[in-house]
Design a protein around this motif. Sequence first.
Motif, mmCIF file in Angstrom:
data_model
loop_
_atom_site.group_PDB
_atom_site.id
_atom_site.type_symbol
_atom_site.label_atom_id
_atom_site.label_comp_id
_atom_site.label_asym_id
_atom_site.label_seq_id
_atom_site.Cartn_x
_atom_site.Cartn_y
_atom_site.Cartn_z
ATOM 1 N N SER A 28 -13.872 2.622 46.172
ATOM 2 C CA SER A 28 -12.969 1.470 46.133
ATOM 3 C C SER A 28 -13.753 0.251 45.651
ATOM 4 N N VAL A 29 -13.170 -0.492 44.737
ATOM 5 C CA VAL A 29 -13.809 -1.673 44.151
ATOM 6 C C VAL A 29 -12.824 -2.832 44.199
ATOM 7 N N HIS A 30 -13.283 -3.996 44.663
ATOM 8 C CA HIS A 30 -12.443 -5.195 44.660
ATOM 9 C C HIS A 30 -13.198 -6.290 43.910
ATOM 10 N N CYS A 31 -12.546 -6.858 42.916
ATOM 11 C CA CYS A 31 -13.171 -7.847 42.042
ATOM 12 C C CYS A 31 -12.502 -9.212 42.232
ATOM 13 N N PHE A 32 -13.313 -10.259 42.248
ATOM 14 C CA PHE A 32 -12.820 -11.630 42.344
ATOM 15 C C PHE A 32 -13.372 -12.407 41.149
ATOM 16 N N PHE A 33 -12.481 -13.032 40.380
ATOM 17 C CA PHE A 33 -12.900 -13.735 39.171
ATOM 18 C C PHE A 33 -12.522 -15.213 39.252
ATOM 19 N N GLU A 34 -13.252 -16.017 38.457
ATOM 20 C CA GLU A 34 -12.987 -17.463 38.429
ATOM 21 C C GLU A 34 -12.648 -17.979 37.043
ATOM 22 N N ASN A 35 -12.721 -17.132 36.022
ATOM 23 C CA ASN A 35 -12.253 -17.583 34.703
ATOM 24 C C ASN A 35 -11.562 -16.440 33.982
ATOM 25 N N GLU A 36 -10.749 -16.779 32.997
ATOM 26 C CA GLU A 36 -9.897 -15.796 32.328
ATOM 27 C C GLU A 36 -10.707 -14.781 31.528
ATOM 28 N N GLN A 37 -11.846 -15.208 30.981
ATOM 29 C CA GLN A 37 -12.671 -14.275 30.209
ATOM 30 C C GLN A 37 -13.155 -13.125 31.083
ATOM 31 N N THR A 38 -13.600 -13.446 32.290
ATOM 32 C CA THR A 38 -14.033 -12.398 33.208
ATOM 33 C C THR A 38 -12.853 -11.535 33.632
ATOM 34 N N GLN A 39 -11.706 -12.140 33.832
ATOM 35 C CA GLN A 39 -10.502 -11.376 34.176
ATOM 36 C C GLN A 39 -10.200 -10.345 33.102
ATOM 37 N N THR A 40 -10.290 -10.748 31.843
ATOM 38 C CA THR A 40 -10.018 -9.834 30.733
ATOM 39 C C THR A 40 -10.991 -8.662 30.742
ATOM 40 N N VAL A 41 -12.277 -8.952 30.981
ATOM 41 C CA VAL A 41 -13.290 -7.892 31.025
ATOM 42 C C VAL A 41 -13.018 -6.925 32.177
ATOM 43 N N LEU A 42 -12.646 -7.469 33.339
ATOM 44 C CA LEU A 42 -12.362 -6.617 34.496
ATOM 45 C C LEU A 42 -11.139 -5.738 34.264
ATOM 46 N N GLU A 43 -10.115 -6.285 33.625
ATOM 47 C CA GLU A 43 -8.923 -5.501 33.329
ATOM 48 C C GLU A 43 -9.228 -4.381 32.341
ATOM 49 N N ARG A 44 -10.090 -4.689 31.377
ATOM 50 C CA ARG A 44 -10.506 -3.663 30.420
ATOM 51 C C ARG A 44 -11.321 -2.576 31.129
ATOM 52 N N LEU A 45 -12.167 -2.982 32.057
ATOM 53 C CA LEU A 45 -12.947 -2.029 32.834
ATOM 54 C C LEU A 45 -12.037 -1.097 33.637
ATOM 55 N N ALA A 46 -11.010 -1.663 34.250
ATOM 56 C CA ALA A 46 -10.101 -0.868 35.084
ATOM 57 C C ALA A 46 -9.368 0.193 34.276
ATOM 58 N N GLN A 47 -9.185 -0.044 32.976
ATOM 59 C CA GLN A 47 -8.449 0.893 32.135
ATOM 60 C C GLN A 47 -9.320 2.011 31.569
ATOM 61 N N ASP A 48 -10.635 1.916 31.751
ATOM 62 C CA ASP A 48 -11.535 2.882 31.145
ATOM 63 C C ASP A 48 -11.390 4.252 31.809
ATOM 64 N N ARG A 49 -11.508 5.315 31.014
ATOM 65 C CA ARG A 49 -11.315 6.675 31.528
ATOM 66 C C ARG A 49 -12.349 7.043 32.590
ATOM 67 N N ARG A 50 -13.536 6.435 32.517
ATOM 68 C CA ARG A 50 -14.566 6.746 33.514
ATOM 69 C C ARG A 50 -14.247 6.166 34.886
ATOM 70 N N MET A 51 -13.222 5.307 34.929
ATOM 71 C CA MET A 51 -12.805 4.699 36.194
ATOM 72 C C MET A 51 -11.582 5.394 36.779
ATOM 73 N N ALA A 52 -11.239 6.576 36.268
ATOM 74 C CA ALA A 52 -9.981 7.235 36.641
ATOM 75 C C ALA A 52 -9.890 7.505 38.134
ATOM 76 N N ARG A 53 -11.010 7.790 38.781
ATOM 77 C CA ARG A 53 -10.976 8.105 40.213
ATOM 78 C C ARG A 53 -11.278 6.891 41.094
ATOM 79 N N VAL A 54 -11.468 5.746 40.468
ATOM 80 C CA VAL A 54 -11.817 4.531 41.205
ATOM 81 C C VAL A 54 -10.556 3.765 41.582
#
Length: 429
Positions: free
Chosen positions: A37-63
């Motif tokens: 389980s991973v919980h992310c907290f961001f303070e700017n939109e650029q980091t939000q975009t990177v985190l959303e892209r990370l969440a969509q990656d196939r290597r994160m399928a079980r996360v």
Amino acid sequence: MSAIDYEIRTGGTGDDMAPEPVSPAELEQLRPLPRISVHCFFENEQTQTVLERLAQDRRMARVNMRITAGGVMAAANMFSSTPTPNLLILETHAEPRNLLAELAPLAEVCDPTTKVVIIGRYNDISLYRELIRNGISEYMVSPVGMGDLMTAISSIFVDPDAEPLGRSIAFIGAKGGVGSSTIAHNCAFGISTLFTTEVILADLDLPYGTANIDFDQDPATGIAEAVFSPERLDEVFLDRLLTKCSDHLSLLAAPSMLDRPYDFDRTAFQPVIEVLQRSVPVTVLDLPHQWTDWTRTVLAEADEVVITAVPDLANLRNTKNLIDALKKIRPNDKPPQLILNQVGMPKRPEISAADFCEPLETEACAIIPFDAPLFGSAANSGRMISEMDAKAPTAEIFSQLAHLVTGRATIKKNKKGGLGRVLSLLKRG
């Protein structure tokens, strides 16, 4: 916050601690993450975009990953009444002299086993060392890339001493009858013989699969037992289900029977593929021409996807739809490989290879000419193309495809012989 053993990875001994960005090739080598389980907290939109892209990656399928707006205080408030996850990723704009004080309220509510990654604004090696001494797993300087975050998480949760996972290659046809299974079977055979590498071919078309026929096998067990008995599935049980096709190729055969319906949920094949990848260096997945939750999941999580099409309008439409869908579900991976098959069939109107590939914005990695006698003889005798005629141009194509899909080489279409020769012959015809 729990301390972990950590090796400082800086570019030198000075105050510059920013690592080199992760390259696409390095990202491709990263393995799927475990069920955390991973919980992310961001303070700017650029980091939000990177985190959303990370969440969509196939290597994160079980996360199980959540993304929340806010910084360290938002995390401290949230977890004052709920358990912390396996990993916290926190973005902060705090200055180095204030950062440890800012983390103090969170430290009071953070579970001892929770790992923490901080994304900060200051490239300060002294701050980095102080955070590591205080139990932070990683400190990263913004802006961070998706690959950098993925690498950081992998360094924490993926055991470097564990046996490496094998590579999975998924084959699917743009339309029924285009020869995707035949190509998958010949590629699996080629990989096993050319590289003396252990390969398992898994026939995922349970009602109509043809791998058993193509290899002249009649196994009593196969993939159905694995899918319908996931609680029994391990390397020992899998070994009993496999059928030996050659020295280095084993088959997990489909039942090819209609004695029951084959309806599966989204993750039905995940346990099977996980065991396969732990068992051999290469797994070839022969998928049916379907678009269901489970086929979509298998395609999303495979290391490599190969689409087979024939050069007509319906195939062009379907291939375009497949490529577009795969871009969405595999946003951080390279596009699928495209094979044009049965090219040059007599009296059949065709779309030229150039016109077929132009709207797809890709090139065919292989063009396989129509050769009914060769393929028909191979199918009827239960043998592969290279066994029928090792010197045939098509056998050379399969040899080059084996190199390509395993990452050993890139097909050069301008070389004499092999694919280049076939392309030139087609152009003259």
